[in-house]
Design an enzyme around this catalytic site. Structure first.
Site, PDB file in Angstrom:
ATOM      1  N   LYS A  28      31.799  50.994  25.440  1.00  0.00           N
ATOM      2  CA  LYS A  28      31.495  49.687  26.032  1.00  0.00           C
ATOM      3  C   LYS A  28      30.366  48.983  25.273  1.00  0.00           C
ATOM      4  CE  LYS A  28      30.500  51.439  30.143  1.00  0.00           C
ATOM      5  NZ  LYS A  28      30.709  52.891  29.944  1.00  0.00           N
ATOM      6  N   ARG A  33      29.210  49.383  38.916  1.00  0.00           N
ATOM      7  CA  ARG A  33      29.634  50.781  38.886  1.00  0.00           C
ATOM      8  C   ARG A  33      30.008  51.292  40.271  1.00  0.00           C
ATOM      9  NH1 ARG A  33      26.531  52.092  33.877  1.00  0.00           N
ATOM     10  NH2 ARG A  33      26.836  54.257  33.307  1.00  0.00           N
ATOM     11  N   ARG A  57      20.062  59.604  23.205  1.00  0.00           N
ATOM     12  CA  ARG A  57      19.704  59.355  24.598  1.00  0.00           C
ATOM     13  C   ARG A  57      19.392  60.660  25.326  1.00  0.00           C
ATOM     14  NH1 ARG A  57      23.946  55.104  27.078  1.00  0.00           N
ATOM     15  NH2 ARG A  57      23.627  56.508  28.831  1.00  0.00           N
ATOM     16  N   ARG A  84      26.574  61.501  19.447  1.00  0.00           N
ATOM     17  CA  ARG A  84      26.167  60.134  19.103  1.00  0.00           C
ATOM     18  C   ARG A  84      24.653  59.925  18.995  1.00  0.00           C
ATOM     19  NH1 ARG A  84      27.683  56.281  24.358  1.00  0.00           N
ATOM     20  NH2 ARG A  84      26.138  57.137  25.774  1.00  0.00           N
TER      21      ARG A  84
HETATM   22  P1  AMP Z   1      24.669  53.536  30.649  1.00  0.00           P
HETATM   23  O1  AMP Z   1      23.771  53.183  29.509  1.00  0.00           O
HETATM   24  O2  AMP Z   1      25.493  52.394  31.118  1.00  0.00           O
HETATM   25  O3  AMP Z   1      25.482  54.775  30.375  1.00  0.00           O
HETATM   26  O4  AMP Z   1      23.700  53.906  31.879  1.00  0.00           O
HETATM   27  C1  AMP Z   1      22.774  54.971  31.788  1.00  0.00           C
HETATM   28  C2  AMP Z   1      22.321  55.376  33.189  1.00  0.00           C
HETATM   29  O5  AMP Z   1      21.669  54.274  33.832  1.00  0.00           O
HETATM   30  C3  AMP Z   1      23.425  55.778  34.150  1.00  0.00           C
HETATM   31  O6  AMP Z   1      23.827  57.137  34.001  1.00  0.00           O
HETATM   32  C4  AMP Z   1      22.767  55.524  35.501  1.00  0.00           C
HETATM   33  O7  AMP Z   1      21.802  56.524  35.799  1.00  0.00           O
HETATM   34  C5  AMP Z   1      21.992  54.238  35.221  1.00  0.00           C
HETATM   35  N1  AMP Z   1      22.834  53.030  35.455  1.00  0.00           N
HETATM   36  C6  AMP Z   1      23.223  52.116  34.534  1.00  0.00           C
HETATM   37  N2  AMP Z   1      23.941  51.133  35.091  1.00  0.00           N
HETATM   38  C7  AMP Z   1      24.034  51.442  36.411  1.00  0.00           C
HETATM   39  C8  AMP Z   1      24.681  50.823  37.514  1.00  0.00           C
HETATM   40  N3  AMP Z   1      25.402  49.697  37.372  1.00  0.00           N
HETATM   41  N4  AMP Z   1      24.556  51.426  38.739  1.00  0.00           N
HETATM   42  C9  AMP Z   1      23.841  52.546  38.901  1.00  0.00           C
HETATM   43  N5  AMP Z   1      23.218  53.206  37.893  1.00  0.00           N
HETATM   44  C10 AMP Z   1      23.315  52.653  36.647  1.00  0.00           C
END
Ligand code: AMP
Length: 214
Positions: A13, A87, A160, A126
Site C-alpha cells: 500500500k 482498518r 520497522r 524489507r
Molecule cells: P501501518 O504502517 O499501516 O502498517 O501501521 C503500523 C501500525 O500502526 C499498525 O500495526 C497499528 O498498530 C497502527 N495503525 C496504523 N493505522 C491504524 C488504523 N487505521 N487503526 C488502528 N491502528 C493503526
C-alpha cells in the site's frame, strides 16, 4: 479523487501510494506513518501507542480518526489516498461522515490481494531509506553494494520495529478479524476494485491505474 488502498500488511500500500503521489499529485494520508512520527517525537500520544504498535495490535479508533480529521481540513486539491485507514468498520463509518462533512466523496477502494506466505517473506526482508523512504527488499531489491539509496543517495536505512515475525502474526490476525470485513462493506457500497498485488511494483501500479481510470 479520494481513494482507499486496502490490504494486509506487506501488500504494498505504501509503495503504491508513493507512486500515486508522484504520478497524480495526490496526498498520501498514512495513519501508520503519522503514528510512527508521534512515537519517534516522544509526544504523549506517541508514548501511549508505542507498545501497541510494536506488538502489532490496532490503536484505538478514536486516536486514528482524530489524526485523519485534522488532515482532511487541509489542502486536498489532488485528492487523498487513505493508506492503512480505515482498518475497522467504525473507522470506515467515521471516514464516510468526515468526507460528507467536507463535501467530498470516495471514488474507489482498491483492494490489493497478496497471499499470506508472500506477505511474511516480504515483511521480514524489507527496509527503507531513512532519508527519502524508498523501499528495499533483501531478496528482490537489495540495498546497492555501495550502500547508497538509488533514489536520493542516502546512506541510512531502517527496518520497522514491528516488521518481525511475531508482530506480523498479530498484525495479520488483526487484519483478518477487524479489517477484512471492509472488503464486503465497500463491495456493498459499490466502491470496491480489486487488483493482484503479487506482481512487480510497476505491474501493480499499472493495474491500479486501470481500475482508477475505468
Ligand atoms: P501501518 O504502517 O499501516 O502498517 O501501521 C503500523 C501500525 O500502526 C499498525 O500495526 C497499528 O498498530 C497502527 N495503525 C496504523 N493505522 C491504524 C488504523 N487505521 N487503526 C488502528 N491502528 C493503526
Amino acid at each position: 479523487m479520494n481513494i482507499i488502498l486496502l490490504g494486509p500488511p506487506g501488500a504494498g500500500k505504501g509503495t503504491q501510494a508513493r507512486i500515486l503521489v508522484e504520478s497524480r499529485g495526490m496526498i498520501q494520508l498514512s495513519t501508520g506513518e503519522m503514528l510512527r512520527e508521534a512515537k519517534s517525537s516522544g509526544s504523549e500520544m506517541g508514548k501511549k501507542v508505542a507498545a501497541i504498535m510494536d506488538a502489532g495490535e490496532l490503536v484505538t479508533d478514536e486516536i486514528v480518526i482524530g489524526l485523519i480529521e485534522e488532515k482532511l481540513s487541509g489542502d486536498n486539491a489532488g485528492g487523498f489516498i487513505f493508506d492503512g485507514f480505515p482498518r475497522t468498520l467504525a473507522q470506515a463509518d467515521a471516514l464516510g461522515e468526515l468526507l460528507e462533512k467536507h463535501g467530498a466523496t470516495l471514488e474507489a477502494v482498491v483492494e490489493m490481494r497478496v497471499d499470506d506466505d508472500e506477505l511474511v517473506s516480504r515483511i521480514t526482508a524489507r527496509s527503507t531509506c531513512g532519508d527519502c523512504g524508498e523501499g528495499y527488499n533483501d531478496v528482490s531489491k537489495p540495498i546497492p553494494a555501495d550502500g547508497r539509496c538509488t533514489n536520493c543517495g542516502g546512506t541510512e536505512f531502517k527496518r520497522r520495529a514491528d516488521d518481525n515475525e511475531e508482530s506480523l502474526r498479530t498484525r495479520l490476525m488483526e487484519y483478518y478479524k477487524k479489517t477484512s470485513p471492509l472488503i464486503g462493506y465497500y463491495y456493498a457500497k459499490g466502491n470496491l476494485r480489486s487488483v493482484n498485488g503479487l506482481g512487480e511494483i510497476d505491474e501493480v501500479a499499472g493495474e491500479i491505474k486501470v481500475v482508477l481510470d475505468a
